[in-house]
Design a protein around this motif. Structure first.
Motif, PDB file in Angstrom:
ATOM      1  N   THR A  63      25.866 -34.168  -6.430  1.00 19.43           N
ATOM      2  CA  THR A  63      26.545 -35.326  -5.849  1.00 19.43           C
ATOM      3  C   THR A  63      27.514 -34.824  -4.786  1.00 19.43           C
ATOM      4  O   THR A  63      27.694 -33.628  -4.596  1.00 19.43           O
ATOM      5  CB  THR A  63      27.322 -36.125  -6.914  1.00 19.43           C
ATOM      6  N   SER A  64      28.161 -35.760  -4.125  1.00 27.61           N
ATOM      7  CA  SER A  64      29.143 -35.400  -3.100  1.00 27.61           C
ATOM      8  C   SER A  64      30.543 -35.212  -3.681  1.00 27.61           C
ATOM      9  O   SER A  64      31.510 -35.070  -2.932  1.00 27.61           O
ATOM     10  CB  SER A  64      29.187 -36.474  -2.011  1.00 27.61           C
ATOM     11  N   SER A  65      30.647 -35.186  -4.995  1.00 28.91           N
ATOM     12  CA  SER A  65      31.963 -35.042  -5.618  1.00 28.91           C
ATOM     13  C   SER A  65      32.553 -33.670  -5.323  1.00 28.91           C
ATOM     14  O   SER A  65      31.820 -32.678  -5.192  1.00 28.91           O
ATOM     15  CB  SER A  65      31.852 -35.231  -7.140  1.00 28.91           C
ATOM     16  N   PRO A  66      33.880 -33.575  -5.211  1.00 23.03           N
ATOM     17  CA  PRO A  66      34.514 -32.269  -4.978  1.00 23.03           C
ATOM     18  C   PRO A  66      34.171 -31.251  -6.061  1.00 23.03           C
ATOM     19  O   PRO A  66      34.030 -30.062  -5.780  1.00 23.03           O
ATOM     20  CB  PRO A  66      36.013 -32.597  -4.978  1.00 23.03           C
ATOM     21  N   GLU A  67      34.014 -31.730  -7.302  1.00 23.14           N
ATOM     22  CA  GLU A  67      33.720 -30.811  -8.405  1.00 23.14           C
ATOM     23  C   GLU A  67      32.339 -30.193  -8.258  1.00 23.14           C
ATOM     24  O   GLU A  67      32.157 -28.988  -8.477  1.00 23.14           O
ATOM     25  CB  GLU A  67      33.817 -31.551  -9.749  1.00 23.14           C
ATOM     26  N   ASP A  68      31.350 -31.003  -7.883  1.00 17.07           N
ATOM     27  CA  ASP A  68      29.989 -30.482  -7.689  1.00 17.07           C
ATOM     28  C   ASP A  68      29.946 -29.530  -6.494  1.00 17.07           C
ATOM     29  O   ASP A  68      29.292 -28.480  -6.545  1.00 17.07           O
ATOM     30  CB  ASP A  68      29.001 -31.625  -7.481  1.00 17.07           C
ATOM     31  N   LYS A  69      30.632 -29.886  -5.419  1.00 19.34           N
ATOM     32  CA  LYS A  69      30.658 -29.014  -4.239  1.00 19.34           C
ATOM     33  C   LYS A  69      31.317 -27.677  -4.560  1.00 19.34           C
ATOM     34  O   LYS A  69      30.822 -26.617  -4.170  1.00 19.34           O
ATOM     35  CB  LYS A  69      31.394 -29.707  -3.093  1.00 19.34           C
ATOM     36  N   PHE A  93      28.856 -29.718 -11.552  1.00 18.08           N
ATOM     37  CA  PHE A  93      29.934 -29.198 -12.398  1.00 18.08           C
ATOM     38  C   PHE A  93      29.687 -29.569 -13.853  1.00 18.08           C
ATOM     39  O   PHE A  93      29.343 -30.705 -14.173  1.00 18.08           O
ATOM     40  CB  PHE A  93      31.277 -29.754 -11.935  1.00 18.08           C
ATOM     41  N   ASN A  94      29.866 -28.583 -14.736  1.00 21.36           N
ATOM     42  CA  ASN A  94      29.761 -28.818 -16.176  1.00 21.36           C
ATOM     43  C   ASN A  94      30.648 -27.787 -16.861  1.00 21.36           C
ATOM     44  O   ASN A  94      30.413 -26.580 -16.730  1.00 21.36           O
ATOM     45  CB  ASN A  94      28.308 -28.684 -16.637  1.00 21.36           C
ATOM     46  N   GLU A  95      31.660 -28.239 -17.552  1.00 22.31           N
ATOM     47  CA  GLU A  95      32.619 -27.315 -18.174  1.00 22.31           C
ATOM     48  C   GLU A  95      31.951 -26.348 -19.138  1.00 22.31           C
ATOM     49  O   GLU A  95      32.437 -25.240 -19.351  1.00 22.31           O
ATOM     50  CB  GLU A  95      33.706 -28.107 -18.910  1.00 22.31           C
TER      51      GLU A  95
END
Length: 449
Positions: A230-236, A303-305
């Motif tokens: 996705t375009s989320s900051p976490e995924d980037k 992102f996945n913790e």
């Protein structure tokens, strides 16, 4: 129909590595390497395979040179077994080991093939590992001595050198994830090793420059390209950590004299610090002539913790996969090359490895590996796009000339343009051999898709 014409001076080649093809593990004074030791321990390598014989290229190198000549390539990337030159890692030179590489290099030159030499492709002499391996800074001295010996011995014969192949694999894959030799599982240890290898690289480049050798020298990291789900900051951010770990971690110190901040901060949360000594970064940042890129696949990540050290999870997007399970996404090579140019400027690049694991077997003496030929075509189109965009890609080296010992996978995974029967050692040219032959000889190809 589209035609893709490459520059007239573009280098077409293929690549191998010493432990994967040579065999002759105890021949003519060669010492043991960490891969000899690692592969002998039950459970480390599929089916207990070893590189003791491999493709037997130590004895069949003339047959392999003939294959290269028929293939029509202008360059051949091979690596040297350090323990053939210095059986104990340091000390007295083993002349018979040098003689083998002289025979190989002379044979290549006589057949119009430029030798492109990798000094270190993971097979550290076991005698040095017994003293702490790359975690011991004395190994840096031993490596520089080995490199100096090779430069001096092959001056005028070899003019293209790679210091280290995929240093991420030799550090983190081998000493944090424990999948490759020597099989440790310690993040701080792996980080120490990665840094020491970079210091060895820098000192070697400086030695090459100071000695006035005429030629080019660089390094070949493996490019791991990750596309945000996705375009989320976490995924980037998760994808940038992926890219940085195998690539930027080894190239930022060379080009910027510092490690990438995002990973430094990430590792410090784990209590891990880089063991930088005074002057190290000046040494590491010696100018190089080219960057070698080993590219096989791209992934889509989020992102996945709970997804390991980097908290970056690969998402199965339904891509076609090779027989080792890697997704085929050639556009990632194009994006990787643009990423490098945007970050480091107009640097010279070789694609030093690119290939597909396709386990097709001979049928009536022929190997119909159309999927491998398609893989090569898809990636060459992306390289052609990159050159058209002004990126300085100087050559392409298909991995690999021969089916060979595929590290922890043993002989179960085949990347070669040439099929090797590991019982008889007979070589059979695959359909992909002839496909790549036409491209290498013509310098162009067509696509109807």
């Amino acid at each position: 129909m589209s035609m893709f014409q490459f520059p007239s001076d573009f280098k077409w080649g293929t690549a191998t590595a010493s432990y994967q093809i040579e065999g002759g593990y105890n021949t003519d004074g060669r010492g043991m390497s960490i891969w000899d030791t690692f592969s002998r321990k039950p459970g480390n390598v599929f089916r207990g395979d070893t590189g003791d014989v491999a493709c037997d290229s130590y004895y069949r190198y003339q047959e392999d040179i003939a294959l290269l000549k028929e293939l029509g390539v202008t360059t051949y990337r091979f690596s040297v077994s350090w323990s053939r030159i210095f059986p104990n890692g340091t000390g007295e030179v083993n002349q018979k080991g040098l003689d083998y590489y002289h025979r190989l290099v002379d044979g290549l030159i006589e057949n119009g093939i430029e030798p492109f030499c990798t000094l270190y492709h993971w097979d550290l002499p076991q005698a040095l590992e017994d003293k702490g391996g790359w975690n011991n800074r004395e190994t840096i001295d031993a490596y520089v001595c080995y490199a100096k010996t090779m430069f001096r011995e092959f001056d005028g014969k070899i003019s293209s050198w790679i210091t280290l192949n995929e240093p991420w694999c030799a550090s983190y894959l081998s000493n944090y994830l424990g999948i490759h030799a020597p099989g440790n599982k310690n993040l701080q240890l792996a980080t120490n090793i990665a840094h020491h290898m970079l210091v060895a690289h820098g000192r070697t480049v400086k030695e090459y420059r100071d000695s006035g050798y005429r030629g080019e020298i660089g390094i070949a990291p493996n490019m791991t390209w990750a596309i945000p789900y996705t375009s989320s900051p976490e995924d980037k951010a998760a994808c940038l950590r992926n890219i940085a770990w195998t690539g930027d971690w080894f190239t930022d110190p060379i080009y910027f004299k510092k490690y990438p901040r995002n990973l430094l901060d990430w590792f410090e949360k784990e209590g891990v610090k880089v063991p930088v000594e005074e002057g190290d970064m000046d040494v590491i940042s010696q100018p190089i002539d080219f960057l070698g890129i080993n590219y096989y696949a791209a992934s889509v990540n989020r992102f996945n913790e709970g997804a390991g050290l980097l908290q970056s999870e690969e998402v199965d997007m339904g891509f076609e996969r090779t027989d080792i399970g890697w997704p085929i996404e050639a556009k990632g090579l194009y994006e990787s090359l643009h990423y490098l140019k945007e970050k480091y400027g107009d640097i010279a690049v070789y694609i030093t490895e690119n290939g597909a694991c396709i386990n097709d077997e001979p049928v009536n003496g022929r190997v119909y590996d159309e999927r491998r030929a398609n893989y090569i075509k898809q990636h060459l189109i992306q390289i052609h796009r990159s050159i058209a965009d002004g990126i300085n890609v100087k050559g392409y080296m298909a991995w690999s000339l021969l089916d060979n010992f595929e590290w922890a996978e043993g002989y179960s995974k085949r990347f070669g343009l040439v099929f090797v029967n590991f019982r008889t050692l007979e070589r059979t040219k695959k359909d992909s051999f002839y496909y790549y032959q036409r491209i290498a000889k013509n310098g162009w190809f067509e696509s109807t898709e």
